[in-house]
Design an enzyme around this catalytic site. Sequence first.
Site, mmCIF file in Angstrom:
data_model
loop_
_atom_site.group_PDB
_atom_site.id
_atom_site.type_symbol
_atom_site.label_atom_id
_atom_site.label_comp_id
_atom_site.label_asym_id
_atom_site.label_seq_id
_atom_site.Cartn_x
_atom_site.Cartn_y
_atom_site.Cartn_z
ATOM 1 C CG HIS A 14 7.347 -59.614 -57.046
ATOM 2 N ND1 HIS A 14 7.172 -58.627 -57.988
ATOM 3 C CD2 HIS A 14 6.099 -60.055 -56.748
ATOM 4 C CE1 HIS A 14 5.882 -58.474 -58.248
ATOM 5 N NE2 HIS A 14 5.211 -59.336 -57.488
ATOM 6 C CD GLU B 180 12.861 -58.791 -59.148
ATOM 7 O OE1 GLU B 180 12.883 -58.482 -60.353
ATOM 8 O OE2 GLU B 180 11.885 -59.363 -58.612
ATOM 9 C CB CYS C 95 7.339 -55.051 -60.969
ATOM 10 S SG CYS C 95 7.388 -55.354 -59.180
ATOM 11 C CB CYS D 103 11.090 -55.599 -57.733
ATOM 12 S SG CYS D 103 10.060 -57.004 -57.232
#
Length: 161
Positions: A57, A59, A87, A90
């Site tokens: 992801h 991040e 999420c 993350c």
Amino acid sequence: MTRLSTIDNLYMRRAISEARQNIRTMDGGPFGACIIRAGKLLAVGRNTVLKNDATCHAEVNAIRSASRKLKTFDLSGCIIYSTTEPCPMCFSAIHWAKIDHVIFGTTIGDVKKIGFNELTISASLMKRLGASKVKVTAHCLVLECRKLLKDWNAQKNKTLY
């Protein structure tokens, strides 16, 4: 509610620019992030999960890059800007990296509406349940971040995950 500065908008636009790359390359969803410390850009990341790693992801990619640059896992004193609310994975990575503040644009609910397989656990709830010290600020340049989602959603060759 935290008032966002011109500098916050500048760094969020950097995260948006990173996310826009995926509208061209389709390496992952329309998500970007950047990390700053003491007013200096340390790292940027975009979602690259479609390169066969579900943990990539935006991040997490930005955290990995900043940690390599600083040669430490401890990103105390940093702010992470993310085009969409982190999420649970993350947010946990942000917490474990000791990042001080997360500033995001759209919400988990926004991306769930366009078909992403999101766990609907907000960053604020993660913060509260986990007693995290990470400061959470929502809706930075939210209209520009929503446009990212709209532009990505209009693509014919997108993959939802």
